[in-house]
Design an enzyme around this catalytic site. Structure first.
Site, PDB file in Angstrom:
ATOM      1  N   SER A  76     -33.301 -76.033  20.344  1.00  0.00           N
ATOM      2  CA  SER A  76     -32.784 -74.728  20.751  1.00  0.00           C
ATOM      3  C   SER A  76     -31.289 -74.601  20.459  1.00  0.00           C
ATOM      4  CB  SER A  76     -33.093 -74.480  22.230  1.00  0.00           C
ATOM      5  OG  SER A  76     -32.819 -73.153  22.594  1.00  0.00           O
ATOM      6  N   ASP A 111     -29.365 -68.048  18.917  1.00  0.00           N
ATOM      7  CA  ASP A 111     -29.197 -69.501  18.839  1.00  0.00           C
ATOM      8  C   ASP A 111     -30.074 -70.039  17.717  1.00  0.00           C
ATOM      9  OD1 ASP A 111     -31.621 -69.042  20.078  1.00  0.00           O
ATOM     10  OD2 ASP A 111     -31.436 -70.692  21.493  1.00  0.00           O
ATOM     11  N   ASP A 113     -32.969 -71.517  17.404  1.00  0.00           N
ATOM     12  CA  ASP A 113     -34.411 -71.274  17.300  1.00  0.00           C
ATOM     13  C   ASP A 113     -34.800 -69.851  17.671  1.00  0.00           C
ATOM     14  OD1 ASP A 113     -33.923 -71.611  20.063  1.00  0.00           O
ATOM     15  OD2 ASP A 113     -35.958 -72.316  20.414  1.00  0.00           O
ATOM     16  N   ASP A 169     -34.694 -68.026  20.428  1.00  0.00           N
ATOM     17  CA  ASP A 169     -35.218 -67.558  21.713  1.00  0.00           C
ATOM     18  C   ASP A 169     -34.136 -66.896  22.568  1.00  0.00           C
ATOM     19  OD1 ASP A 169     -33.882 -69.918  22.360  1.00  0.00           O
ATOM     20  OD2 ASP A 169     -35.449 -70.688  23.682  1.00  0.00           O
TER      21      ASP A 169
END
Length: 449
Positions: A92, A233, A235, A237
């Site tokens: 993440s 960010d 990834d 999410d």
């Protein structure tokens, strides 16, 4: 092994191909017969992805490979591709030295405590159901299918007038959320990207979007004709924003905007225990209310599964619309924000309508944080009488004391030897007093042992 956002840590130390193989084996051994597997842009994700997929196949389950994809793309694909579970190889917003594993259910919600513990037990006991040579699982690629399905859902989730479509700068942070720029362009927005090249070393800025890391985005928006800036960010999410003047939008203000837009009279919005009073007050104005959860988007997602909860958010930048998915979806949040601006006007004006209050924060280093927190809880229960009107004590995640004029929270860090103290009130002097009292509680509890 599992934190609030899956398994995460330094590559080659905590996160290894052996671990990934074992997680894949455990998933299949737990009866997940079809597993969607994807990864973010980190280079280490290449071998971790292969190892996890091999573990799934080795125990007789099928792998649906969606390649490099944003976390919400993978989470949504579990249902779209009729799978039993999904895996994202990602750390993440962590630095490039790290990687990890996130596990998803068909609803888009992360694995809950029972399913996490089942995986952990198999890893601890090395307990896997390896398949015979002629019963191994298959593997097929569905990269385009998963990405297109996510984009299609995003387009259908919002309505943006092409004549009022904003001019947007999207800072992808060298991550995997390129679908945001694609969808906003399709909606009629003028779109420019920043840090758009996928690169798991995150050369443009650190993966985590914050006021401190988004200075390039803030400058670009301020010096151009852009109406707002969007940041993700690694990834995808998370989503945070910059208004048309180039000012960073405070996280609680963004939460309040999304919450009020989603909620009506009688509805509830889910958010963690450290959420600002600004959100409570904004919701009260429309007849809605806030229900608090433990810190962590997985806990927010669990609450949004309740029928009268229409939105969930965490000020870290995780936003959940349960009628779409129970996974935090950064590209969806970007589309929702663009819709809001195109319909209601400049983001700076919308933010200025959210009343904010003085808030104080600090972190205190301790050696035995669990013991300190227990002593804090005991002191709070002796000091504050919940029978008195306006006093509430919430111990679901740390110790939160709500008073008529403000609140404070004492909570241990999940990753560091720290106890964090937060206090907020509608009056600055009261906020300072609450903060002082909370900090003294921690210091006295630390001195007690």
């Amino acid at each position: 092994m599992f934190g609030t956002s899956g398994i995460r840590g330094p590559v080659g130390e905590e996160i290894t191909a052996t671990l990934a193989l074992s997680v894949g084996r455990a998933l299949a051994s737990e009866g997940n017969r079809r597993v969607v597997v994807g990864r973010d842009v980190r280079e280490s994700g290449t071998f971790l992805h292969e190892a996890l997929a091999a573990g799934v196949q080795e125990c007789g389950a099928d792998v649906v490979d969606v390649g490099v994809a944003a976390t919400p793309t993978v989470a949504r694909a579990v249902s779209t591709l009729e799978a039993d579970a999904g895996v994202v190889i990602t750390a993440s917003h962590n630095p490039p030295t790290d990687n990890g594993v996130k596990l998803w259910t068909p609803s888009g919600k992360a694995f809950g405590p029972d399913r996490r513990e089942a995986i952990s037990r198999r890893l601890r006991e090395d307990d896997y159901d390896l398949a015979a040579w002629d019963e191994l699982g298959s593997r097929r690629s569905c990269e385009t299918t998963a990405a297109d399905a996510h984009v299609r859902s995003l387009r259908e989730s919002v309505s943006v007038s092409r004549t009022d479509a904003p001019n947007v700068v999207v800072d992808l942070g060298n991550g995997a959320a390129g679908s945001t720029a694609r969808v906003l362009h399709d909606l009629g927005c003028t779109v420019r990207t920043l840090n758009g090249q996928e690169d798991g070393s995150f050369p443009g800025r650190p993966s985590e979007p914050t006021r401190e890391t988004l200075t390039d985005l803030m400058c670009m928006v301020a010096e151009t004709d852009a109406d707002l800036g969007i940041a993700h960010d690694g990834d995808g999410d998370r989503m945070l924003a910059v208004d048309g003047t180039g000012a960073f939008v405070p996280k609680d203000a963004l939460l309040a905007l999304f919450a009020v837009d989603a909620a009506g009279s009688g509805d509830r919005v889910a958010a963690p225990v450290d959420t600002s009073l600004a959100v409570d007050d904004a919701l009260a104005d429309v007849g809605a209310s806030l229900t608090r959860t433990r810190v962590g988007d997985v806990y927010v997602a669990e609450r949004t599964a309740e029928s009268d909860v229409v939105f969930g958010g965490e000020p870290s930048g995780a936003w959940i619309w349960p009628d779409q998915t129970l996974c935090p979806d950064g590209p969806l949040a970007a589309c929702k924000l663009v819709e809001l601006v195109s319909r209601d006007g400049p983001l700076s004006e919308l933010v200025s309508d959210i009343e904010t209050y003085p808030i104080e924060r600090d972190s205190i280093e301790v050696t035995e944080k669990s013991a300190v927190m227990e002593r804090v809880r005991e002191r709070v229960e002796r000091r504050y009488d919940v029978a008195e009107p306006g006093i509430e004590i919430d111990t679901r995640d740390g110790v939160r004391v709500s008073l008529t004029d403000g609140w404070f929270l004492v909570r241990k860090s999940g990753t560091q030897p720290l106890v964090r103290v937060t206090a907020e009130a509608r009056d600055e002097a009261v906020a300072r007093e609450l903060f002082h009292n909370a900090r003294e509680l921690v210091r006295n509890a630390t001195a007690d042992h």
